[in-house]
Design an enzyme around this catalytic site. Structure first.
Site, PDB file in Angstrom:
ATOM      1  N   ARG A  15       0.837  -1.202   0.000  1.00  8.41           N
ATOM      2  CA  ARG A  15       0.000   0.000   0.000  1.00  8.41           C
ATOM      3  C   ARG A  15       0.877   1.258   0.000  1.00  8.41           C
ATOM      4  NH1 ARG A  15      -3.435  -1.700   5.203  1.00  8.41           N
ATOM      5  NH2 ARG A  15      -1.393  -2.641   5.669  1.00  8.41           N
ATOM      6  N   LYS A  75       1.999   1.650   7.301  1.00 10.43           N
ATOM      7  CA  LYS A  75       2.315   0.797   8.451  1.00 10.43           C
ATOM      8  C   LYS A  75       3.367   1.437   9.344  1.00 10.43           C
ATOM      9  CE  LYS A  75       0.950  -2.591   9.470  1.00 10.43           C
ATOM     10  NZ  LYS A  75      -0.175  -2.801  10.419  1.00 10.43           N
ATOM     11  N   TYR A  94      -0.398   4.134  10.701  1.00 13.03           N
ATOM     12  CA  TYR A  94      -0.724   3.149  11.726  1.00 13.03           C
ATOM     13  C   TYR A  94       0.535   2.937  12.560  1.00 13.03           C
ATOM     14  CZ  TYR A  94      -5.069   1.785   9.358  1.00 13.03           C
ATOM     15  OH  TYR A  94      -6.317   1.775   8.794  1.00 13.03           O
ATOM     16  N   HIS A  96       0.292   1.143  16.082  1.00 13.48           N
ATOM     17  CA  HIS A  96       0.120  -0.094  16.862  1.00 13.48           C
ATOM     18  C   HIS A  96       1.262  -0.262  17.869  1.00 13.48           C
ATOM     19  CE1 HIS A  96      -3.243  -1.358  14.381  1.00 13.48           C
ATOM     20  NE2 HIS A  96      -2.522  -1.215  13.293  1.00 13.48           N
ATOM     21  N   GLU A 118      -4.991   4.351  14.102  1.00 10.96           N
ATOM     22  CA  GLU A 118      -5.894   3.435  14.801  1.00 10.96           C
ATOM     23  C   GLU A 118      -6.479   4.009  16.085  1.00 10.96           C
ATOM     24  OE1 GLU A 118      -1.820   2.431  16.493  1.00 10.96           O
ATOM     25  OE2 GLU A 118      -2.648   2.960  14.523  1.00 10.96           O
ATOM     26  N   ASP A 198     -19.609 -11.967  21.399  1.00 10.51           N
ATOM     27  CA  ASP A 198     -19.293 -10.595  21.805  1.00 10.51           C
ATOM     28  C   ASP A 198     -19.767 -10.366  23.234  1.00 10.51           C
ATOM     29  OD1 ASP A 198     -18.457  -7.883  20.102  1.00 10.51           O
ATOM     30  OD2 ASP A 198     -19.671  -7.441  21.869  1.00 10.51           O
ATOM     31  N   SER A 220     -20.107 -13.481  25.347  1.00 11.89           N
ATOM     32  CA  SER A 220     -18.702 -13.839  25.543  1.00 11.89           C
ATOM     33  C   SER A 220     -18.391 -14.154  26.996  1.00 11.89           C
ATOM     34  CB  SER A 220     -17.807 -12.688  25.067  1.00 11.89           C
ATOM     35  OG  SER A 220     -16.447 -13.015  25.240  1.00 11.89           O
ATOM     36  N   ALA A 268      -6.576  -9.647  14.986  1.00 10.30           N
ATOM     37  CA  ALA A 268      -6.142  -8.758  16.069  1.00 10.30           C
ATOM     38  C   ALA A 268      -4.641  -8.810  16.308  1.00 10.30           C
ATOM     39  CB  ALA A 268      -6.878  -9.126  17.359  1.00 10.30           C
ATOM     40  N   ILE A 269      -3.892  -9.510  15.469  1.00 10.72           N
ATOM     41  CA  ILE A 269      -2.468  -9.727  15.717  1.00 10.72           C
ATOM     42  C   ILE A 269      -1.674  -8.424  15.710  1.00 10.72           C
ATOM     43  CG2 ILE A 269      -1.787 -10.124  13.308  1.00 10.72           C
ATOM     44  CD1 ILE A 269      -0.646 -12.158  16.412  1.00 10.72           C
ATOM     45  N   ASP A 270      -2.152  -7.384  15.003  1.00 10.83           N
ATOM     46  CA  ASP A 270      -1.481  -6.083  15.024  1.00 10.83           C
ATOM     47  C   ASP A 270      -1.351  -5.543  16.444  1.00 10.83           C
ATOM     48  OD1 ASP A 270      -0.634  -5.231  12.471  1.00 10.83           O
ATOM     49  OD2 ASP A 270      -2.692  -4.918  11.850  1.00 10.83           O
ATOM     50  N   ASN A 300      -0.309  -7.442   8.321  1.00 13.50           N
ATOM     51  CA  ASN A 300      -0.783  -6.444   7.351  1.00 13.50           C
ATOM     52  C   ASN A 300      -1.588  -7.125   6.240  1.00 13.50           C
ATOM     53  OD1 ASN A 300       1.648  -7.637   6.481  1.00 13.50           O
ATOM     54  ND2 ASN A 300       2.213  -5.884   5.220  1.00 13.50           N
TER      55      ASN A 300
END
Length: 371
Positions: A15, A75, A94, A96, A118, A198, A220, A268-270, A300
């Site tokens: 990107r 990123k 981003y 993170h 984010e 959730d 959840s 959600a690994i970011d 990514n």
């Protein structure tokens, strides 16, 4: 202002931070835009298009970072880019930061103002710059999961949608936000059986209504998650706490009890991931198998569809780029509390509470710092 657009260095990150259309608008407003050679090539945005829009094509990342007042990326910078940091630099991308203390330390040491896509909020409290990539990643998670369920990728050899006389696969989605909702759309569209988990019961009611009861919803808690995951063919992790590390909802023990050849896609690994057995992977080496379960944890994911992703992302980020370029960070932050929430580091001070809590660092609110 001089705005720099370097080429992304993260593995297979294709990107780019600004499109030729964005360059045209910035140049028309009196700004100068430096674009590194071939920065947009993999997004089907060649140098010629940037030049025609008024950008100056620069041969090296070093010169883009050195000359720019504002650097716009996609990123978070990788370690090779830390050498470009300097006092007074404004970085918009981003970040993170929660799972990457090294990057946090480098930004603070060099007194870089780091604004994270984010954690920017709009007037309703939503995350407008995270939303487009969450939409892409949510939809891709099912596409990727379906592929990895094929035998040649180590999966169970299961067609997610089934065929007449053969039941479809079972998809379990953790989180009913943007990622989870978009994953549910694609999974249901393929004909899979879908369960979404959730904490927010009102959100579960909304989703039940949106999908006309075709979606199985589940409150959840650890018992429900363990039961759902044990029966799943594909588990998609889409849990987010803005700015903070993701909670580990699926334990190693739960994974050990999953079906052999089942697939986990941890979107959600970011932010560290919501699956205990997950660790970050790349597009070059995207998956690994643990306890017979295939894990896909690319940090990514949207880079696999860069043209779509770049256009979707820059549609959302460009108004903020324009605001920063025209007014500078302090006026922009003072007039927009949601934009202020995006400032993670400022002049050597950590200004994002969730990052501070994740890394046990001191912090101060940005409003207090710029006052």
């Amino acid at each position: 202002m001089i705005i720099g657009v370097p080429k992304e260095l993260k593995d297979h990150e294709s990107r780019v931070g600004i499109t030729p259309a964005g360059v045209h608008a910035l140049v028309a407003a009196g700004h100068k835009v430096l674009v590194e050679h071939q920065a947009g090539e993999l997004s089907a945005m060649p140098d010629d298009d940037y030049q025609a829009a008024g950008a100056e094509i620069v041969g090296s990342a070093y010169d883009v970072w050195r000359l720019a007042n504002l650097v716009v990326k996609v990123k978070e910078p990788i370690e090779r880019e830390y050498k470009h940091f300097r006092e007074g630099l404004l970085l918009f991308t981003y970040l993170h930061l929660a799972p990457v203390p090294g990057l946090t330390g480098a930004l603070l040491e060099k007194k870089v103002t780091g604004i994270a896509y984010e954690t920017v909020r709009d007037r309703s409290g939503a995350l407008p710059l995270l939303t487009p990539m969450s939409e892409v990643a949510g939809r891709m998670s099912v596409q990727v999961g379906a592929a990895y369920l094929e035998k040649e990728h180590g999966g169970r050899g299961l067609l997610l949608g089934g065929v007449p006389g053969v039941p479809p696969g079972h998809v379990v989605i953790l989180g009913g936000g943007i990622v989870g909702t978009n994953a549910a759309k694609i999974a249901l569209g393929l004909g899979a059986r879908v369960t979404l988990v959730d904490l927010n019961l009102n959100r579960l009611r909304e989703l039940d209504d949106i999908f006309n009861g075709r979606l199985n919803t589940m409150a959840s808690n650890s018992y429900n998650i363990a039961r759902a995951v044990c029966e799943a063919d594909l588990v998609i992790g889409g849990v987010l706490i803005p700015g903070a590390s993701a909670p580990k909802l699926v334990t190693r023990e739960m994974v050990s009890k999953m079906r052999k050849g089942a697939v986990i896609v941890d979107v959600a690994i970011d932010q560290g991931g919501c699956i205990e057995t997950a660790h970050p992977t790349t597009h070059s080496d995207p998956s690994f198998v643990l306890d017979g379960v295939v894990h896909y944890c690319v940090t990514n994911m949207p880079a696999a569809v860069p043209n779509t992703s770049t256009l979707a992302l820059t549609n959302a980020t460009f108004p903020y780029v324009t605001k920063l370029a025209s007014h500078g960070v302090e006026p922009a932050v003072k007039e927009d509390a949601g934009f202020a929430a995006g400032v993670n580091t400022y002049n050597g001070v950590l200004t994002c509470e969730p990052v501070a809590q994740s890394q046990q660092r001191p912090w101060r609110p940005i409003a207090e710092v710029i006052a």
